[in-house]
Structure formats: C-alpha cells, structure tokens
Design an enzyme around this catalytic site. Structure first.
Site, mmCIF file in Angstrom:
data_model
loop_
_atom_site.group_PDB
_atom_site.id
_atom_site.type_symbol
_atom_site.label_atom_id
_atom_site.label_comp_id
_atom_site.label_asym_id
_atom_site.label_seq_id
_atom_site.Cartn_x
_atom_site.Cartn_y
_atom_site.Cartn_z
ATOM 1 N N ALA A 234 12.779 10.635 -11.023
ATOM 2 C CA ALA A 234 12.439 11.775 -11.880
ATOM 3 C C ALA A 234 11.036 11.593 -12.472
ATOM 4 C CB ALA A 234 13.474 11.921 -12.984
ATOM 5 N N ASP A 256 17.909 7.947 -10.349
ATOM 6 C CA ASP A 256 17.418 7.977 -11.724
ATOM 7 C C ASP A 256 18.613 7.847 -12.661
ATOM 8 O OD1 ASP A 256 14.517 8.700 -12.971
ATOM 9 O OD2 ASP A 256 16.139 9.214 -14.364
ATOM 10 N N CYS A 364 1.639 4.223 -14.389
ATOM 11 C CA CYS A 364 0.570 4.983 -15.046
ATOM 12 C C CYS A 364 0.125 4.198 -16.275
ATOM 13 C CB CYS A 364 1.016 6.402 -15.406
ATOM 14 S SG CYS A 364 2.540 6.493 -16.366
#
Length: 509
Positions: A234, A256, A364
């Site tokens: 997700a 997920d 990230c």
C-alpha cells in the site's frame, strides 16, 4: 469538518514527535488520503505565516479554536481553494474572513512582496515541494505514451520532446511538458499543474507518482509471466507499475498489514486495470518463504515503513529551545534504530525465498541508518547475494562503499529524497570462486604450534633466494593430493628420488 480535525490532529502529533507525516496520514484511516496529506503539508509549510496572521487578528481568543485547527482553517480560507466544510466552523471563519485577509495584505505590504510564496522564509522557499516538477507516469495497461501526449496537446498543452539534461525538467512553465530523460513512460509537467480532477487520472490512464518512487519497479523490471512479491504494497503505485511491466501476465502477490490501506489500494488497482494481483491483508514477516504458493517467486520489491525523511514537506522547520532540540534528536535516534532493525528483518526475510533472483530494497528516507547500513548488514548475513550496480547514468549514488545503489534528492535529481538497492543471487559456483580469489586470512599458530609449518616456510624462502624459477615450478609439481597418492603409491618415491638428485646437482655446483 472531519478533514480539518484530522489535519489538526496530525499536526499535533508531528509537533510531539510521535511520527512522520506520511505515516500519520495513512494511519488516520481518512477516506481521502491525498487531500489530507496535501493540507497537512501545505499548512506545515506556511506555519510561521499562519501563526503571525492568527496572532495579529487574535483569532484564538475570538473563536476558542486550538492553534493547529485554526491554522488548517486559515490556510484553506486564505491560501487554498476555499473552506470545504459547512455548519458552525464555516460560519465562524467567514465572520473573521475580512480581518484575516486584511492581515495577510498588510504582511505583503510590509515585506514588499506580491505573492503568498514570497512570505515564506528563505530556507523553506528553497526546499519547497512545489518547486519540484509534476511527474505523471503513463499507465501502459490502459494507454500509450504517444496517446497521452496527443490528448494533452489537444487540451492546449505544449509538448517539448525528450529532455536532454536534468535542468530541462525545471524550466517548464504554464502548459509546457516534456518526456523524462531517464524513465521511458514518465511525462514531466510544471510544478503547478494539477491532475487530481483530470479525466486521464480519474480513468486510470495516468498515475501521479514522484519520479524517484518509479525507480524500484522500473529497476526490478520483472518479465511478463513471472511471479513477483510486493512485500509492503500500500498505497499501490509501485504495485500498479509492476503489473504494467508484467503486462498483467503472471502473479503479483501484494501484502500489507493495514486493512484500510489495502482497501484503498484495491480501488486504485481496479482503476488502473490491474488483474494479475493477489492481495493479502498479512504481515510480510509472517509469510512462509517455503510455502508451495511462492515456489516460483523470483522477484521481490520491498519498500518497508521508514521515517519518510526524504519527503520534502515532512521536514520540520519549527524552532526549538536547545533542550527541546536535544530531546527530539535523542527520540529520533531511537526511532531510527528501531526502524533500521525492522527494515533489516524484512530484507533478510525477502532473501530467504528459495527461488528469488532479485530483490529491490527502497525507502523514502535520507538517513544512512535506513539505507546503506541496512544494506551492509544484510549483505553480511546473506553471502549468497551481491549488490547490482544500478543505472550508471543516474546522477546520485549511494554513499561509499555502496555506490552500486542509488540516492535521489531535490537538489540533484529534482525529486523527493529516496534510496534504492538491488540484491541479486549469485550463481552457485561464483561464491566459491570469489572466496578463492580473495586472499585468505593469515593464521598465526599458537606457542608450541606446528614447527614443521615454520620449517616449510623457511625452506621455500631458501629456494627463492637461489633465484631459480625452475625451483618454483618443481614445488608446484611436487604437490600431490591424497587421491593421487592412493591411485599411484609409487609417486611419492619418485619425487623423493628427484629431490635427492637436485641436492646432488646443487652440491656439485
């Protein structure tokens, strides 16, 4: 009003260092994640400006609102597209709208600026997320790049061809757009371009996805018909990208742990035309690698939970007292340590699937604790795998010695901060060959150890001193394996005889 209450709650938690914005937004279980995420990021960016307007107008005293709720409401009223609520709060804010607008106007006059963005502090303006281009990935399951380009041109956009350098991506203005220089199915528009209400987006023909976020699936590049795992799937952009690369052929297992996020992802994949997926509301760490269901899995994409520190709008620009800063740093260090341990477990687990050939690991995050340190630890624990040197033309590499990996940043790649590494299983014989090529560690015998070993070293040294190349060749010829001795018992006697003859020759000379 739910939107503003949720946004205010998240801003409260961010200030209390209870998590990153991205994580908090997804954990909020709010129906429109993107709308909430944008409101929180923009309010956080304009926080100092909003604080001054609220203080000047004494809004809190007049309305009894808590500060972060007042900030999100004032942001949407003055800087956004208008309030998206009704009832008591809209009536309350409209009552004070004139005073708020007047305060904003006075700030602009005082600072001699015309645009709202120019009110931001210089460091915030330099790193503002709205300075990044708008990246649009063409969903090849539903359309082609050429068709999207033609459609946009008919809408009045101006196509500039293919970018030749990274700077071309930040020179776009108004309705100009360009093809990305690195990724073939990526179009790049000016920063202000909004596609959330566009037909192509709503129909699933294009996906709004940051360029760096497109790298993991693009680099993994699973062929059509393959079996692939998206371990922490997700919200699903990378999953839809994998499906497009596979041309919807094969099996795409997506896991997920959050049921709400998985439900949102299911809607996204349906809109994108993905049909090869098998979604599971399951913790990837509890998936059995030895299960027959995954016996043909050769490709795994792992993008686990991380600090989100690479997301431009998550950077905290608020000022703190020294003691508060020290406490926040200590808490963040502890959090990074916990995240890094979790990421290592996930990556090591992915490498346990018996047929897996390639695993892409991405975050990230800009922190080495979540990137190069995780990679180093997993390489040490899993010697059957090596790092693949990725995308030589990419302008930003992983930190030494892991330069095979990629990094991304606002400054060098015009993207959010990102990290990508690819692990590849070595061929069965290559690991042994590598061990043979590498120098063996020196073993120092303990006191009273083998004197014969020392004598042998001395004899070899004596032979080298003679300077005879032939002597070295003879030494190699004399090496005889136990198998050879068993097959030919007389070989040892012949070698002893040759040695005696050499000694006689040396004595004569």
């Amino acid at each position: 009003m739910a939107l503003y209450n949720k946004a205010a709650d998240i801003l409260d938690k961010v200030e209390q260092k209870r998590g990153a914005v991205k994580t908090l937004v997804y954990d909020s279980k709010f129906q429109n994640i993107k709308q909430l995420f944008a409101l929180v990021c923009e309010t956080q960016k304009y926080s100092t400006v909003l604080q001054e307007i609220i203080d000047t107008t004494k809004l809190l005293k007049e309305t009894k609102l808590r500060i972060n709720l007042a900030k999100v409401l004032v942001y949407d009223l003055l800087f956004g597209q208008g309030l998206k609520c009704g009832g008591h709060f809209k009536t309350l804010m409209m009552k004070h709208r004139s005073r708020l607008q007047a305060a904003l106007a006075r700030m602009k006059v005082k600072q001699k600026v015309c645009r709202n963005e120019d009110l931001l502090p210089a460091d915030v303006r330099k790193g503002a997320g709205d300075q990044l281009p708008r990246y649009v990935r063409v969903n090849t399951l539903k359309t082609t790049v050429d068709d999207v380009i033609d459609y946009m041109k008919r809408e009045g956009f101006s196509y500039q061809g293919h970018a030749n350098e990274i700077q071309d991506l930040c020179r776009l203005s108004d309705k100009a757009f360009i093809s990305d220089l690195h990724l073939p199915n990526l179009l790049v528009f000016s920063a202000k371009t909004d596609f959330h209400d566009h037909f192509l987006y709503k129909a699933g023909h294009v996906i709004l996805q940051d360029k760096a976020s497109c790298l993991p699936a693009f680099l993994l590049n699973p062929p059509a018909g393959s079996h692939v795992i998206d371990a922490c799937a997700a919200p699903g952009n990378k999953t839809s990208h994998l499906a497009a690369l596979m041309n919807n052929k094969g099996k795409l297992f997506a896991f997920d742990l959050d049921a709400k996020r998985l439900s949102t992802m299911s809607t996204l994949l349906l809109r994108a035309g993905v049909t090869c997926q098998q979604l599971a509301n399951q913790d990837f760490l509890k998936v059995d690698p030895q299960s027959a269901e995954y016996k043909d899995v050769k490709y795994i994409l792992l993008d686990p939970s991380c600090s989100g520190s690479g997301m431009v709008c998550l950077r905290d620009e608020s000022s703190m007292l020294p003691e508060e800063q020290a406490q926040a740093e200590a808490k963040e260090a502890s959090r990074l340590q916990a995240l890094s341990a979790f990421q290592q477990r996930c990556l090591t687990h992915a490498l346990q699937f018996p047929q897996v050939q390639r695993v892409v690991y991405s975050t990230c995050s800009i922190h080495t604790e979540e990137n190069e340190q995780v990679v180093a630890a997993c390489l040490q624990q899993n010697p059957a795998f090596r790092l693949v040197k990725l995308f030589p033309q990419w302008p930003e590499r992983g930190l030494s010695p892991h330069t095979q990996c990629l990094r991304a940043s606002t400054a060098k790649t015009l993207t959010h901060g990102f990290f990508v590494a690819m692990f590849e299983r070595q061929a069965p014989g290559s690991q042994a060959m590598n061990q043979q090529i590498l120098p063996s560690p020196t073993v120092v015998p303990p006191d009273g150890g083998s004197l014969k070993a020392k004598e042998d070293v001395g004899s070899v040294k004596a032979e080298e001193d003679v300077g005879s190349v032939k002597a070295e060749e003879d030494v190699e010829e004399e090496l005889c394996s136990p198998v050879e001795e068993q097959q030919n018992p007389s070989s040892k006697k012949r070698k002893r005889k040759r040695n005696r003859n050499r000694k006689k020759q040396k004595t004569t000379q």
